[in-house]
Write a protein that holds these residues in place. Structure first.
Motif, mmCIF file in Angstrom:
data_model
loop_
_atom_site.group_PDB
_atom_site.id
_atom_site.type_symbol
_atom_site.label_atom_id
_atom_site.label_comp_id
_atom_site.label_asym_id
_atom_site.label_seq_id
_atom_site.Cartn_x
_atom_site.Cartn_y
_atom_site.Cartn_z
ATOM 1 N N THR A 1 33.077 -25.019 66.519
ATOM 2 C CA THR A 1 32.010 -25.033 67.519
ATOM 3 C C THR A 1 32.452 -25.659 68.830
ATOM 4 O O THR A 1 32.857 -26.830 68.876
ATOM 5 C CB THR A 1 30.785 -25.790 66.979
ATOM 6 O OG1 THR A 1 30.408 -25.243 65.706
ATOM 7 C CG2 THR A 1 29.620 -25.680 67.939
ATOM 8 N N GLY A 2 32.409 -24.859 69.897
ATOM 9 C CA GLY A 2 32.774 -25.339 71.218
ATOM 10 C C GLY A 2 34.253 -25.618 71.411
ATOM 11 O O GLY A 2 34.645 -26.217 72.413
ATOM 12 N N ARG A 3 35.079 -25.162 70.485
ATOM 13 C CA ARG A 3 36.510 -25.486 70.500
ATOM 14 C C ARG A 3 37.349 -24.248 70.840
ATOM 15 O O ARG A 3 36.937 -23.112 70.623
ATOM 16 C CB ARG A 3 36.951 -26.019 69.120
ATOM 17 C CG ARG A 3 36.053 -27.087 68.543
ATOM 18 C CD ARG A 3 36.262 -28.419 69.227
ATOM 19 N NE ARG A 3 37.337 -29.167 68.571
ATOM 20 C CZ ARG A 3 37.827 -30.315 69.032
ATOM 21 N NH1 ARG A 3 37.381 -30.823 70.150
ATOM 22 N NH2 ARG A 3 38.785 -30.944 68.385
ATOM 23 N N HIS A 4 38.553 -24.503 71.339
ATOM 24 C CA HIS A 4 39.522 -23.439 71.580
ATOM 25 C C HIS A 4 40.377 -23.315 70.311
ATOM 26 O O HIS A 4 41.040 -24.267 69.902
ATOM 27 C CB HIS A 4 40.380 -23.768 72.795
ATOM 28 C CG HIS A 4 39.577 -23.858 74.066
ATOM 29 N ND1 HIS A 4 39.091 -22.746 74.701
ATOM 30 C CD2 HIS A 4 39.157 -24.939 74.783
ATOM 31 C CE1 HIS A 4 38.409 -23.127 75.770
ATOM 32 N NE2 HIS A 4 38.435 -24.448 75.845
ATOM 33 N N VAL A 5 40.340 -22.143 69.703
ATOM 34 C CA VAL A 5 40.855 -21.947 68.349
ATOM 35 C C VAL A 5 42.054 -21.004 68.346
ATOM 36 O O VAL A 5 42.064 -19.977 69.034
ATOM 37 C CB VAL A 5 39.751 -21.368 67.427
ATOM 38 C CG1 VAL A 5 40.283 -21.137 66.018
ATOM 39 C CG2 VAL A 5 38.543 -22.308 67.396
ATOM 40 N N LEU A 6 43.046 -21.348 67.527
ATOM 41 C CA LEU A 6 44.212 -20.488 67.294
ATOM 42 C C LEU A 6 44.285 -20.141 65.815
ATOM 43 O O LEU A 6 44.280 -21.026 64.960
ATOM 44 C CB LEU A 6 45.500 -21.204 67.714
ATOM 45 C CG LEU A 6 46.820 -20.480 67.411
ATOM 46 C CD1 LEU A 6 46.911 -19.171 68.173
ATOM 47 C CD2 LEU A 6 48.012 -21.374 67.735
ATOM 48 N N ASP A 7 44.328 -18.845 65.531
ATOM 49 C CA ASP A 7 44.473 -18.346 64.156
ATOM 50 C C ASP A 7 45.871 -17.753 64.012
ATOM 51 O O ASP A 7 46.189 -16.729 64.608
ATOM 52 C CB ASP A 7 43.390 -17.295 63.875
ATOM 53 C CG ASP A 7 43.505 -16.687 62.487
ATOM 54 O OD1 ASP A 7 44.106 -17.327 61.597
ATOM 55 O OD2 ASP A 7 42.987 -15.568 62.291
ATOM 56 N N ILE A 8 46.707 -18.425 63.206
ATOM 57 C CA ILE A 8 48.097 -17.999 63.010
ATOM 58 C C ILE A 8 48.192 -17.088 61.784
ATOM 59 O O ILE A 8 47.733 -17.440 60.701
ATOM 60 C CB ILE A 8 49.012 -19.226 62.803
ATOM 61 C CG1 ILE A 8 49.090 -20.060 64.082
ATOM 62 C CG2 ILE A 8 50.409 -18.813 62.371
ATOM 63 C CD1 ILE A 8 49.857 -19.401 65.196
ATOM 64 N N GLY A 9 48.834 -15.929 61.938
ATOM 65 C CA GLY A 9 48.945 -14.981 60.836
ATOM 66 C C GLY A 9 47.591 -14.386 60.511
ATOM 67 O O GLY A 9 47.124 -14.432 59.380
ATOM 68 N N THR A 10 46.980 -13.779 61.491
ATOM 69 C CA THR A 10 45.560 -13.422 61.407
ATOM 70 C C THR A 10 45.230 -12.297 60.443
ATOM 71 O O THR A 10 44.104 -12.207 59.970
ATOM 72 C CB THR A 10 45.031 -13.093 62.822
ATOM 73 O OG1 THR A 10 43.616 -13.013 62.797
ATOM 74 C CG2 THR A 10 45.640 -11.805 63.356
#
Length: 215
Positions: A27-36
């Protein structure tokens, strides 16, 4: 939408998604999904109110699947192709999450173009995990969080130790159990011989490890 050659979201994805939602990590965060893969976790983060979501995968098919799925679900996910953190080397994120390949394999040679690249991770299952543990701190904001899901076969304490080497304090924050899938069933004898599972074991424990910068 899952084209051939792309990992199908299963129990490990569901476990991490549950942690993500219950903990409000996105919530409200900058997110990185590795190996999506199909983008399932990236979509979950977007639905959970992330400020932005970036999804990375080395597989062109996975990149295409995530791009299409994010558009079908009207989720503003930026999709990048590349090896782990390489496509985002100039950015930092509040949340880094990953459901990487983690099944122990017969050899250390990682498949590049076969479906097995979605799960094969070297003799101890840690070929990709250890690289994520080593690289996450450099892409994490000061108050950021790392969430990793993998099989207990890979040793959660090892994951915590590798994160500690990179300056992150980690712990197991969730556990779950699922029946062996086709790959684990096919490799049960090999895993027994290596002492990674008990004789006759048919249920796999999954763990979610969370980590922050050490105080």
């Amino acid at each position: 939408m899952r084209p051939p050659g792309v990992y199908r979201a299963q129990g490990d994805t569901a476990l991490l998604t549950d942690v993500l939602q219950r903990g409000g990590y996105a919530t409200g965060r900058h997110v990185l999904d590795i190996g999506t893969g199909t983008g399932a976790l990236a979509l979950a983060a977007s639905r959970a109110g992330a400020a932005s979501v970036t999804a990375v995968d080395l597989s062109m098919r996975s990149v295409a699947a995530t791009w299409l799925n994010s558009r079908l679900h009207r989720a503003p996910v930026a999709v990048r192709r590349g090896d782990l953190f390489a496509p985002v080397a100039d950015r930092k994120f509040d949340l880094i999450m990953a459901n990487p390949p983690y099944v122990p394999a017969a050899t250390a040679v990682l498949p590049r173009y076969r479906m097995a690249r979605c799960w094969d991770a070297g003799p101890d299952g840690r070929a990709i995990l250890d690289r994520i543990c080593a690289g996450a701190a450099g892409r994490l904001t000061d108050d950021g969080v790392v969430l990793l899901v993998h099989s207990a076969v890979c040793d959660a304490e090892h994951t915590i130790a590798r994160l500690a080497e990179a300056g992150l304090a980690g712990e197991v924050i969730e556990r779950g159990q699922v029946p062996f899938g086709p790959v684990m069933r096919a490799r049960a004898a090999m895993l027994e011989a290596r002492g990674l599972v008990e004789p006759g074991q048919t249920v796999e424990e999954l763990v979610v490890v969370g980590a922050r910068r050490a105080a």
